[in-house]
Enzyme design. Structure first.
Site, short mmCIF file in Angstrom:
data_model
loop_
_atom_site.label_atom_id
_atom_site.label_comp_id
_atom_site.label_asym_id
_atom_site.label_seq_id
_atom_site.Cartn_x
_atom_site.Cartn_y
_atom_site.Cartn_z
N SER A 162 0.83 -1.21 0.00
CA SER A 162 0.00 0.00 0.00
C SER A 162 0.86 1.26 0.00
CB SER A 162 -0.91 0.01 1.23
OG SER A 162 -1.70 -1.15 1.28
N1 SAH Z 1 -1.23 -5.08 3.92
C1 SAH Z 1 -0.43 -5.14 2.70
C2 SAH Z 1 -1.29 -4.82 1.50
C3 SAH Z 1 -1.41 -5.99 0.63
S1 SAH Z 1 -2.53 -5.82 -0.76
C4 SAH Z 1 0.75 -4.20 2.80
O1 SAH Z 1 1.09 -3.77 3.88
O2 SAH Z 1 1.37 -3.92 1.82
C5 SAH Z 1 -3.90 -6.75 -0.17
C6 SAH Z 1 -3.66 -8.20 0.12
O3 SAH Z 1 -4.93 -8.76 0.49
C7 SAH Z 1 -3.15 -9.03 -1.05
O4 SAH Z 1 -1.94 -9.65 -0.69
C8 SAH Z 1 -4.27 -10.04 -1.29
O5 SAH Z 1 -3.80 -11.32 -1.71
C9 SAH Z 1 -4.94 -10.11 0.06
N2 SAH Z 1 -6.32 -10.61 0.07
C10 SAH Z 1 -7.32 -10.35 -0.79
N3 SAH Z 1 -8.45 -11.02 -0.43
C11 SAH Z 1 -8.14 -11.72 0.70
C12 SAH Z 1 -8.86 -12.62 1.54
N4 SAH Z 1 -10.14 -12.96 1.31
N5 SAH Z 1 -8.23 -13.14 2.60
C13 SAH Z 1 -6.93 -12.85 2.86
N6 SAH Z 1 -6.20 -12.01 2.10
C14 SAH Z 1 -6.79 -11.46 1.03
#
Ligand code: SAH
Length: 219
Positions: free
Chosen positions: A60
């Site tokens: 993010s």
């Molecule tokens: N928190 C992360 C952001 C990652 S982007 C950071 O600090 O950079 C969002 C993430 O959510 C992705 O890795 C995606 O695979 C995950 N995601 C999407 N749907 C999900 C679900 N139902 N359960 C768990 N993770 C999920």
């Protein structure tokens, strides 16, 4: 490469954009974002932008991490649930502000990398699990705080409301398209009453039910 001047510039930028909580800024300052991005993006680690982390996912934007963390009103005794571990950056920032972070990621391969990284960097109060985060983590509930870093299309999954402690706060993006998504803050009062507040527009990757192994089926 000395990343300190870039990091200081980023912190100043976040402050200018509304991240004013000193504890939150301090936690971001003490989290080496360069360790969380792929090597080819390391020189852009302190730019205020989202960056690719593999599997079509992103780390993010620092401003959004700052604003969402601030909106979560995290305290040192809190047990926090994060949905969407990704590269672990948001979890790392949170871990410096609370007692323990529980984080769920649906991509096993991404999570394997992240677990190695968190261990190497010495984060001991983050517990992760691979699976479908839309169900929350019932075995560890209730949580004082819940943060979701992927956008739900329709509404807040009931599991999140159920697993939020009385007096708890949930921060998550909602919206079907990237052009119409907002972060919401949802509070659960001591008597269980739910109130919702729309905060700001964002662009997050989607929250997807099921896991890649279950072929995305919502079982
Ligand atoms: N928190 C992360 C952001 C990652 S982007 C950071 O600090 O950079 C969002 C993430 O959510 C992705 O890795 C995606 O695979 C995950 N995601 C999407 N749907 C999900 C679900 N139902 N359960 C768990 N993770 C999920």
């Amino acid at each position: 490469m000395n990343s300190e001047p870039r990091q200081i510039r980023l912190i100043m930028e976040l402050r200018g954009e509304g991240v004013i909580d000193a504890a939150v800024l301090g936690a971001i300052e003490r989290t080496a974002r360069e360790e969380f991005v792929p090597p080819q993006f390391r020189d852009r680690a302190y730019d205020n932008t989202a960056l690719p982390i593999g599997e079509g996912q992103t780390i993010s934007q620092p401003l959004i991490v700052g604003l969402m963390t601030q909106a979560l009103e995290v305290g040192p005794r809190h047990k926090v649930l994060e949905i969407g571990t990704g590269c672990g950056y948001q979890a790392a920032v949170l871990s410096k502000l609370c007692r323990r972070v529980y984080s769920i990621e649906r991509h096993k391969s991404l999570l394997a990398e992240t677990n190695k990284r968190l261990q190497r960097l010495g984060y001991h109060n983050i517990t992760t699990i691979a699976g479908d985060g839309t169900r929350g983590w019932p075995e560890q509930a209730p949580f004082d705080r819940i943060i979701v870093t992927a956008a739900a299309r329709d509404d807040v999954p009931q599991a999140f409301l159920d697993q939020l402690a009385p007096g708890g706060i949930l921060v998550m993006p909602l919206g079907a398209t990237t052009s119409d998504q907002h972060v919401w803050r949802i509070r659960k009062a001591a008597d269980g009453a739910i109130t919702r507040e729309r905060l700001w527009p964002v662009r997050f990757v989607p929250l997807i039910k099921g896991t890649p192994d279950s072929k995305g089926r919502a079982t």
